[in-house]
Design a protein around this motif. Structure first.
Motif, PDB file in Angstrom:
ATOM      1  N   THR A 217       0.863  -1.125  -0.019  1.00 29.04           N
ATOM      2  CA  THR A 217      -0.073   0.022   0.093  1.00 29.04           C
ATOM      3  C   THR A 217       0.805   1.329   0.033  1.00 29.04           C
ATOM      4  OG1 THR A 217      -0.162  -0.109   2.395  1.00 29.04           O
ATOM      5  CG2 THR A 217      -1.790  -1.334   1.284  1.00 29.04           C
ATOM      6  N   VAL A 218       2.230   1.136   0.080  1.00 29.67           N
ATOM      7  CA  VAL A 218       3.174   2.350  -0.323  1.00 29.67           C
ATOM      8  C   VAL A 218       2.933   3.117  -1.379  1.00 29.67           C
ATOM      9  CG1 VAL A 218       5.231   3.116  -0.096  1.00 29.67           C
ATOM     10  CG2 VAL A 218       4.821   1.264   1.424  1.00 29.67           C
ATOM     11  N   VAL A 219       2.502   4.153  -1.271  1.00 29.92           N
ATOM     12  CA  VAL A 219       2.613   5.183  -2.409  1.00 29.92           C
ATOM     13  C   VAL A 219       3.514   6.107  -2.721  1.00 29.92           C
ATOM     14  CG1 VAL A 219       0.111   5.225  -2.709  1.00 29.92           C
ATOM     15  CG2 VAL A 219       1.033   6.817  -1.319  1.00 29.92           C
ATOM     16  N   HIS A 220       4.546   6.401  -1.508  1.00 27.30           N
ATOM     17  CA  HIS A 220       5.559   7.304  -1.595  1.00 27.30           C
ATOM     18  C   HIS A 220       6.408   7.117  -0.421  1.00 27.30           C
ATOM     19  CE1 HIS A 220       6.152  11.026   0.188  1.00 27.30           C
ATOM     20  NE2 HIS A 220       5.880  11.829  -0.727  1.00 27.30           N
ATOM     21  N   TYR A 221       7.677   7.388  -0.579  1.00 23.31           N
ATOM     22  CA  TYR A 221       8.383   7.178   0.530  1.00 23.31           C
ATOM     23  C   TYR A 221       9.753   8.190   0.587  1.00 23.31           C
ATOM     24  CZ  TYR A 221      11.958   4.118  -1.661  1.00 23.31           C
ATOM     25  OH  TYR A 221      12.905   3.788  -2.406  1.00 23.31           O
ATOM     26  N   GLU A 222      10.453   8.496   1.502  1.00 21.81           N
ATOM     27  CA  GLU A 222      11.606   9.454   1.550  1.00 21.81           C
ATOM     28  C   GLU A 222      12.253   9.170   2.755  1.00 21.81           C
ATOM     29  OE1 GLU A 222      13.238  11.359  -0.631  1.00 21.81           O
ATOM     30  OE2 GLU A 222      11.654  12.828  -0.808  1.00 21.81           O
ATOM     31  N   PHE A 223      13.679   9.306   2.949  1.00 23.80           N
ATOM     32  CA  PHE A 223      14.570   9.226   3.801  1.00 23.80           C
ATOM     33  C   PHE A 223      14.622  10.745   4.577  1.00 23.80           C
ATOM     34  CE2 PHE A 223      16.798   5.024   3.727  1.00 23.80           C
ATOM     35  CZ  PHE A 223      16.330   4.377   2.765  1.00 23.80           C
ATOM     36  N   MET A 224      13.900  10.835   5.408  1.00 21.58           N
ATOM     37  CA  MET A 224      13.641  12.131   5.777  1.00 21.58           C
ATOM     38  C   MET A 224      14.942  12.798   6.634  1.00 21.58           C
ATOM     39  SD  MET A 224      10.999  13.735   5.204  1.00 21.58           S
ATOM     40  CE  MET A 224       9.021  13.427   4.360  1.00 21.58           C
ATOM     41  N   GLN A 225      14.795  14.178   6.797  1.00 21.54           N
ATOM     42  CA  GLN A 225      15.751  14.886   7.620  1.00 21.54           C
ATOM     43  C   GLN A 225      15.747  14.295   9.138  1.00 21.54           C
ATOM     44  OE1 GLN A 225      13.479  16.536   5.734  1.00 21.54           O
ATOM     45  NE2 GLN A 225      14.285  18.430   5.035  1.00 21.54           N
ATOM     46  N   ASP A 226      14.461  13.723   9.669  1.00 20.31           N
ATOM     47  CA  ASP A 226      14.234  13.453  11.071  1.00 20.31           C
ATOM     48  C   ASP A 226      14.989  12.030  11.209  1.00 20.31           C
ATOM     49  OD1 ASP A 226      12.616  11.770   9.843  1.00 20.31           O
ATOM     50  OD2 ASP A 226      10.996  12.258  11.136  1.00 20.31           O
ATOM     51  N   PHE A 227      15.862  11.570  10.462  1.00 22.99           N
ATOM     52  CA  PHE A 227      16.362  10.126  10.384  1.00 22.99           C
ATOM     53  C   PHE A 227      15.524   8.972  10.598  1.00 22.99           C
ATOM     54  CE2 PHE A 227      19.260  13.321  11.977  1.00 22.99           C
ATOM     55  CZ  PHE A 227      20.547  13.120  11.563  1.00 22.99           C
ATOM     56  N   ARG A 228      14.392   9.227   9.773  1.00 25.47           N
ATOM     57  CA  ARG A 228      13.470   8.091   9.816  1.00 25.47           C
ATOM     58  C   ARG A 228      12.874   7.816   8.166  1.00 25.47           C
ATOM     59  NH1 ARG A 228      11.973  11.172  14.149  1.00 25.47           N
ATOM     60  NH2 ARG A 228      11.926   9.982  16.203  1.00 25.47           N
ATOM     61  N   VAL A 229      12.613   6.915   7.777  1.00 22.73           N
ATOM     62  CA  VAL A 229      12.083   6.787   6.446  1.00 22.73           C
ATOM     63  C   VAL A 229      10.659   6.806   6.691  1.00 22.73           C
ATOM     64  CG1 VAL A 229      11.951   5.376   4.401  1.00 22.73           C
ATOM     65  CG2 VAL A 229      13.550   4.755   5.963  1.00 22.73           C
ATOM     66  N   GLU A 234      -1.599   4.089   1.024  1.00 25.59           N
ATOM     67  CA  GLU A 234      -2.870   4.532   0.099  1.00 25.59           C
ATOM     68  C   GLU A 234      -3.934   5.352   1.161  1.00 25.59           C
ATOM     69  OE1 GLU A 234      -3.823   0.810  -1.211  1.00 25.59           O
ATOM     70  OE2 GLU A 234      -2.756   1.181  -3.055  1.00 25.59           O
ATOM     71  N   ASP A 235      -4.114   4.974   2.336  1.00 25.76           N
ATOM     72  CA  ASP A 235      -5.217   5.490   3.160  1.00 25.76           C
ATOM     73  C   ASP A 235      -4.621   7.036   3.653  1.00 25.76           C
ATOM     74  OD1 ASP A 235      -3.189   4.814   5.113  1.00 25.76           O
ATOM     75  OD2 ASP A 235      -4.379   3.411   6.034  1.00 25.76           O
ATOM     76  N   GLY A 236      -3.396   7.270   3.360  1.00 30.17           N
ATOM     77  CA  GLY A 236      -2.815   8.469   3.836  1.00 30.17           C
ATOM     78  C   GLY A 236      -2.142   8.473   5.061  1.00 30.17           C
ATOM     79  N   SER A 237      -2.020   7.294   5.687  1.00 27.59           N
ATOM     80  CA  SER A 237      -1.262   7.232   7.013  1.00 27.59           C
ATOM     81  C   SER A 237       0.328   7.389   6.586  1.00 27.59           C
ATOM     82  CB  SER A 237      -1.434   5.651   7.845  1.00 27.59           C
ATOM     83  OG  SER A 237      -1.490   4.811   6.941  1.00 27.59           O
ATOM     84  N   ILE A 238       0.847   7.626   7.507  1.00 29.74           N
ATOM     85  CA  ILE A 238       2.464   7.714   7.417  1.00 29.74           C
ATOM     86  C   ILE A 238       3.151   6.653   8.381  1.00 29.74           C
ATOM     87  CG2 ILE A 238       4.547   9.037   7.508  1.00 29.74           C
ATOM     88  CD1 ILE A 238       2.850  10.539   5.564  1.00 29.74           C
ATOM     89  N   GLU A 239       4.029   5.577   8.000  1.00 29.73           N
ATOM     90  CA  GLU A 239       4.747   4.775   8.595  1.00 29.73           C
ATOM     91  C   GLU A 239       6.084   5.364   8.820  1.00 29.73           C
ATOM     92  OE1 GLU A 239       4.838   1.013   6.643  1.00 29.73           O
ATOM     93  OE2 GLU A 239       6.139   0.214   8.324  1.00 29.73           O
ATOM     94  N   LYS A 240       6.477   5.499  10.084  1.00 22.01           N
ATOM     95  CA  LYS A 240       7.914   5.885  10.099  1.00 22.01           C
ATOM     96  C   LYS A 240       8.864   4.819  10.657  1.00 22.01           C
ATOM     97  CE  LYS A 240       6.404  10.498  11.257  1.00 22.01           C
ATOM     98  NZ  LYS A 240       6.174  11.524  12.178  1.00 22.01           N
ATOM     99  N   VAL A 241       9.968   4.518  10.172  1.00 22.93           N
ATOM    100  CA  VAL A 241      11.042   3.683  10.336  1.00 22.93           C
ATOM    101  C   VAL A 241      12.234   4.300  10.735  1.00 22.93           C
ATOM    102  CG1 VAL A 241      12.098   1.336   9.864  1.00 22.93           C
ATOM    103  CG2 VAL A 241       9.525   1.830   9.020  1.00 22.93           C
ATOM    104  N   PRO A 242      13.013   3.992  11.819  1.00 24.91           N
ATOM    105  CA  PRO A 242      14.049   5.006  11.924  1.00 24.91           C
ATOM    106  C   PRO A 242      15.355   4.165  11.088  1.00 24.91           C
ATOM    107  CG  PRO A 242      13.547   3.700  14.127  1.00 24.91           C
ATOM    108  CD  PRO A 242      12.440   3.405  12.977  1.00 24.91           C
TER     109      PRO A 242
END
Ligand SMILES: Cc1cc2nc3c(=O)[nH]c(=O)nc-3n(C[C@H](O)[C@H](O)[C@H](O)COP(=O)(O)OP(=O)(O)OC[C@H]3O[C@@H](n4cnc5c(N)ncnc54)[C@H](O)[C@@H]3O)c2cc1C
Length: 398
Positions: A217-229, A234-242
């Motif tokens: 269901t992943v529509v988009h991801y980014e390695f963010m500046q907060d040190f998490r992916v 699809e449902d708009g929720s954000i999953e964060k993985v350090p």
């Protein structure tokens, strides 16, 4: 709109027969066209020539004595920015798509080379020459996979286009700059994004399955500046993985060998670069490299808020510690990774120092990769600015 289905020609050929860079090929698309004749000169993985091409594109090469130049390349100015009204579904706020739309709408260019996805698969790249804003907007959001953007090169001459914007990542732009004079264009604008750790479509699947709790269901991801992916679903929720919880041992082979050998993270040869890593969390990062970049940026100035870039913290110890940890494929238990993520977010590098952290970590890793796997290429392939950056760290002898 003119579109190309990726690799259609390449598939019909014997594996490797049209890939002179062999396993280092980043599938930029050049070798799917008759411009393959220029590959020995143009390919970023056969002939590293960033300093020479910088001089042609920007009128000068980067000054290695200036830290910002050495890290980020030739630039007139840089800033943090975000759209006042973000484009729904863009990777960030849609500054790239907005510039491209303005350039078409104002008649500055007749076409835009960008990457849509195939009907069947949201992550399968499909390079196109967009002729309308709708077609540009259909290309918004990253396809985090190797994309043969230059496979459209033959169509430029055939369609008699004279003014063109190309959107692309470093390896594509390096090859483009080499053949630019052969394309019969009156004006070429280049809008680049930084790029790192790209993957094949199969590699992406492995990354998603190894890292996300709901890979389908992943529509988009980014390695963010907060040190998490950050995975958006699809449902708009954000999953964060350090970052520190990534299963490095399983992911070591996932990145394309080209990306493990790349030293053009910041897209040195584009006129204008739009990324995020030099800006604070929530902001995009813009680098105007030359006058064409300035002209492009001016088109969206009234649509965005801007602020100066900052630089905080000290990356060096974290980078030095990450070198053996990556080598050994160390993966922390999730509770420890989360804790470390929280601590480093508070005290860790921010703004330009975060960008330097990311560049240092990738350049040291890639330097070791080239040294171990292609020692004969090491000296010519690693640009002088990257050698200077890597020399700040102690690397294993072998
Ligand atoms: C593979 C990849 C890795 C990246 N890694 C980093 C990074 O480590 N640090 C950083 O600061 N920025 C990185 N970026 C850039 C960043 O993720 C955003 O793309 C950028 O900030 C623009 O956001 P936007 O909302 O303005 O783009 P949008 O308006 O959503 O437009 C995105 C544009 O990207 C183009 N595009 C999509 N996929 C590809 C592809 N595979 N190859 C070439 N072009 C593509 C599309 O044609 C589209 O025009 C990366 C981009 C890509 C494509």
């Amino acid at each position: 709109m003119t579109s190309i289905h990726p690799h259609s020609k390449a598939k019909a050929l014997k594996p490797g027969s049209r890939r002179p860079a062999k396993e280092l090929c980043s599938e930029c698309g050049l070798c799917d066209t008759y411009y393959i004749h220029y590959v020995k000169e143009a390919c970023a993985f056969i002939n590293q020539q960033i300093a020479e091409l910088e001089t042609i594109a920007h009128g000068k090469s980067r000054n290695l004595e200036d830290e910002n130049d050495c890290y980020f390349g030739v630039h007139q100015e840089m800033m943090a920015a975000r759209k006042k009204e973000p484009i729904e579904g863009a990777q960030w706020t849609g500054i790239v798509s907005s510039i491209a739309c303005e350039m078409l709408d104002k008649g500055i260019v007749e076409g835009v080379v960008c990457v849509q996805n195939t009907k069947e698969d949201r992550f399968q790249p499909m390079p196109v020459i967009a002729r309308t804003s709708e077609e540009v907007l259909a290309a918004r959001v990253n396809k985090p996979t190797l994309s043969p953007n230059l496979s459209i090169l033959e169509q430029i001459k055939e369609s008699n286009l004279k003014r063109l914007l190309v959107i692309g990542v470093g390896c594509q732009i390096q090859a483009l700059r080499t053949v630019e004079k052969e394309l019969g264009l009156k004006k070429l604008y280049v809008l680049g994004t930084p790029c790192v750790d790209n993957v094949t479509r199969e590699g992406l699947q492995k990354f998603l399955e190894t890292t996300s709790q709901s890979p389908d269901t992943v529509v988009h991801y980014e390695f963010m500046q907060d040190f998490r992916v950050h995975f958006k679903h699809e449902d708009g929720s954000i999953e964060k993985v350090p970052f520190f919880g990534l299963k490095t041992n399983k992911l070591k082979d996932v990145f394309a060998p080209s990306c493990m050998s790349c030293f053009d993270y910041v897209n040195s040869l584009a006129d204008l670069v739009v990324g995020y890593m030099g800006a604070e969390f929530g902001w995009q990062w813009i680098m105007v490299r030359n006058d064409k970049g300035k002209e492009m940026f001016a088109l969206v100035e009234d649509q965005i808020n801007t602020k100066p870039v900052i630089s905080q913290g000290d990356r060096k110890q974290a980078v030095q510690q990450s070198i053996p940890a990556y080598d050994k494929g160390v993966t922390l238990p999730m509770w420890a990774a989360k804790l470390m993520g929280v601590v480093i977010e508070r005290v860790g590098p921010k703004g330009l120092e975060y960008a330097r952290f990311s560049i240092d970590s990738h350049f040291t890793r890639n330097y070791l990769y080239v040294k171990r796997n292609h020692p004969e290429k090491l000296d010519n392939h690693v640009p002088n600015y990257a050698k200077k950056i890597v020399s700040q760290y102690q690397l294993p002898d072998k």
